[in-house]
Scaffold this motif. Structure first.
Motif, PDB file in Angstrom:
ATOM      1  N   THR A 191       0.718  -1.201   0.350  1.00 18.00           N
ATOM      2  CA  THR A 191       0.241  -0.143   0.021  1.00 18.00           C
ATOM      3  C   THR A 191       0.813   1.390  -0.092  1.00 18.00           C
ATOM      4  O   THR A 191       1.021   2.239  -0.694  1.00 18.00           O
ATOM      5  N   GLU A 197       1.185   3.874  -2.724  1.00 19.65           N
ATOM      6  CA  GLU A 197       1.032   5.529  -1.924  1.00 19.65           C
ATOM      7  C   GLU A 197       2.213   6.901  -2.825  1.00 19.65           C
ATOM      8  O   GLU A 197       1.740   7.375  -3.961  1.00 19.65           O
ATOM      9  N   MET A 229      -5.373  11.354   1.449  1.00 22.46           N
ATOM     10  CA  MET A 229      -4.244  10.889   2.622  1.00 22.46           C
ATOM     11  C   MET A 229      -3.041   9.913   2.373  1.00 22.46           C
ATOM     12  O   MET A 229      -2.379   8.920   3.299  1.00 22.46           O
ATOM     13  N   PHE A 282      -1.695   7.337   4.736  1.00 23.08           N
ATOM     14  CA  PHE A 282      -0.926   6.261   4.501  1.00 23.08           C
ATOM     15  C   PHE A 282      -0.022   5.890   4.718  1.00 23.08           C
ATOM     16  O   PHE A 282       0.632   4.552   6.082  1.00 23.08           O
ATOM     17  N   MET A 292      -6.069  -2.636  -1.377  1.00 23.96           N
ATOM     18  CA  MET A 292      -6.814  -0.700  -1.815  1.00 23.96           C
ATOM     19  C   MET A 292      -5.955  -0.003  -0.938  1.00 23.96           C
ATOM     20  O   MET A 292      -4.788   0.051   0.062  1.00 23.96           O
ATOM     21  N   ASP A 293      -5.194   0.827  -1.672  1.00 26.16           N
ATOM     22  CA  ASP A 293      -5.064   2.380  -1.609  1.00 26.16           C
ATOM     23  C   ASP A 293      -5.605   2.916  -1.070  1.00 26.16           C
ATOM     24  O   ASP A 293      -7.372   3.353  -1.059  1.00 26.16           O
ATOM     25  N   SER A 294      -5.145   4.948  -0.779  1.00 24.44           N
ATOM     26  CA  SER A 294      -5.720   5.589  -0.531  1.00 24.44           C
ATOM     27  C   SER A 294      -6.862   6.184  -1.430  1.00 24.44           C
ATOM     28  O   SER A 294      -7.369   6.812  -1.467  1.00 24.44           O
ATOM     29  N   VAL A 332     -10.208   5.264  -0.830  1.00 25.87           N
ATOM     30  CA  VAL A 332     -10.924   5.652   0.379  1.00 25.87           C
ATOM     31  C   VAL A 332     -11.531   7.276   0.035  1.00 25.87           C
ATOM     32  O   VAL A 332     -12.472   7.880  -0.136  1.00 25.87           O
ATOM     33  N   PRO A 373      -7.454  -6.882   5.878  1.00 26.68           N
ATOM     34  CA  PRO A 373      -6.872  -5.946   5.429  1.00 26.68           C
ATOM     35  C   PRO A 373      -7.792  -4.887   5.134  1.00 26.68           C
ATOM     36  O   PRO A 373      -7.507  -3.712   5.496  1.00 26.68           O
ATOM     37  N   ARG A 381      -8.554  -2.528   8.291  1.00 24.72           N
ATOM     38  CA  ARG A 381      -7.458  -1.409   8.855  1.00 24.72           C
ATOM     39  C   ARG A 381      -7.426  -0.639   7.790  1.00 24.72           C
ATOM     40  O   ARG A 381      -7.234   0.357   8.384  1.00 24.72           O
ATOM     41  N   LEU A 382      -7.587  -0.354   6.624  1.00 26.18           N
ATOM     42  CA  LEU A 382      -7.377   0.116   5.575  1.00 26.18           C
ATOM     43  C   LEU A 382      -8.387   1.699   5.874  1.00 26.18           C
ATOM     44  O   LEU A 382      -7.852   3.347   6.384  1.00 26.18           O
ATOM     45  N   ILE A 442      -7.779   3.665   9.611  1.00 29.74           N
ATOM     46  CA  ILE A 442      -7.176   4.520   8.737  1.00 29.74           C
ATOM     47  C   ILE A 442      -7.094   5.487   8.231  1.00 29.74           C
ATOM     48  O   ILE A 442      -7.233   6.480   8.389  1.00 29.74           O
ATOM     49  N   GLY A 443      -8.058   5.278   6.866  1.00 30.61           N
ATOM     50  CA  GLY A 443      -8.934   6.179   6.388  1.00 30.61           C
ATOM     51  C   GLY A 443      -9.988   7.255   6.378  1.00 30.61           C
ATOM     52  O   GLY A 443     -10.039   8.123   6.625  1.00 30.61           O
TER      53      GLY A 443
END
Lengths: 144, 124
Positions: free
Chosen positions: A47, A51, A112, A116, B57-59, B62, B87, B90-91, B94-95
């Motif tokens: 991740t 990013e 974000m 992250f 998944m990444d931001s 989000v 997992p 969790r993201l 965080i997001g």
């Protein structure tokens, strides 16, 4: 297995294209597998790399052509990954790293990305020069 | 590569969007355009994001969720997430999505809850 005193490295050069984001994070995941990481640690690094590479594609090169360099090394249990672009750079790094800050006007970006990276890695360092490019260096202790 | 990563399913006023295996910037490029079209052409009061096949998944993910959430808030609708594995959860935490959007284990539960809310609104 890696001896604790040895440093192993890899370097990857990719075109700045959105479909290379997945390629970059998968390569990072395979490289770190020599440290016998947990699945959660692999997810974290994937991740974080995604990013940084996405930032280079969207912001560094603004969706245009360019080259992104991904370097990784392991020393002992520590993984270091750096993502470098020669794009537009960041005027104000501290501001760019604030959660929810984004220069995007479409409303689709969360702002974000750096949050992250910081949440998932032990250390994140950003060096940037407007007009020259950006280097994001991230470290994480694996199995620590 | 040319396969559309999103699958859309409309049932009544609920729009279910099945997300791809990898929810990143590349795979989410068309989502905004496609959902805007669907929302313009159909009366949708609830969007359910189905994460059951999503492993990454990444931001960017989000960003999509937060934008859709704001859109539904403005139109008086609701949003839910279903099938997210640990997992991804969790993201989402965080997001900041986990605090805003309710999560369900199954798609059916996420859809049914929307129906309930609609009924309650109608009774009010």
């Amino acid at each position: 297995m890696t001896k604790s005193s040895e440093t192993e490295t890899m370097r990857l050069e990719i075109e700045s294209r959105s479909h290379n984001e997945e390629f970059a994070r998968v390569v990072a995941a395979v490289f770190m597998s020599r440290l016998d990481p947990t699945l959660e640690e692999v997810d974290d690094v994937k991740t974080a790399v995604s990013e940084a590479v996405t930032n280079s594609v969207i912001h560094g090169y603004r969706g245009g052509p360019g080259t992104i360099y991904i370097e990784a090394s392991v020393r002992g249990k520590e993984l270091t990954v750096s993502v470098t672009d020669c794009g537009v750079g960041i005027q104000d790094v501290a501001r760019a790293m604030e959660p929810m800050y984004t220069t995007d006007c479409t409303g689709e970006r969360s702002g974000m990305g750096f949050a992250f990276m910081e949440a998932l890695m032990d250390q994140v360092q950003v060096r940037s020069q407007p007009g020259r490019g950006t280097v994001v260096t991230m470290k994480k202790l694996i199995g620590g | 590569m040319s396969e559309n990563p999103f699958l859309y399913e409309a049932k009544g006023r609920v729009l279910v969007i099945r997300l791809p295996r990898e929810l990143d910037h590349h795979n989410s490029r068309n989502l905004r355009y496609e959902t805007d079209l669907l929302l313009a052409e159909n009366y949708v009061s609830r969007i359910v994001f189905d994460f059951s096949r999503t492993v990454f998944m990444d931001s960017s993910g989000v960003g999509i969720l937060l934008n859709r959430y704001k859109q539904m808030q403005r139109s008086g609708g609701s949003m839910a997430i279903c099938g997210a594995k640990a997992p991804i959860r969790r993201l989402l935490a965080i997001g900041g999505v986990a605090n805003l959007v309710p999560q369900y284990d199954t798609k059916e539960a996420a859809m049914a809850e929307g129906g309930k809310n609609d009924d309650e609104k109608q009774r009010d």
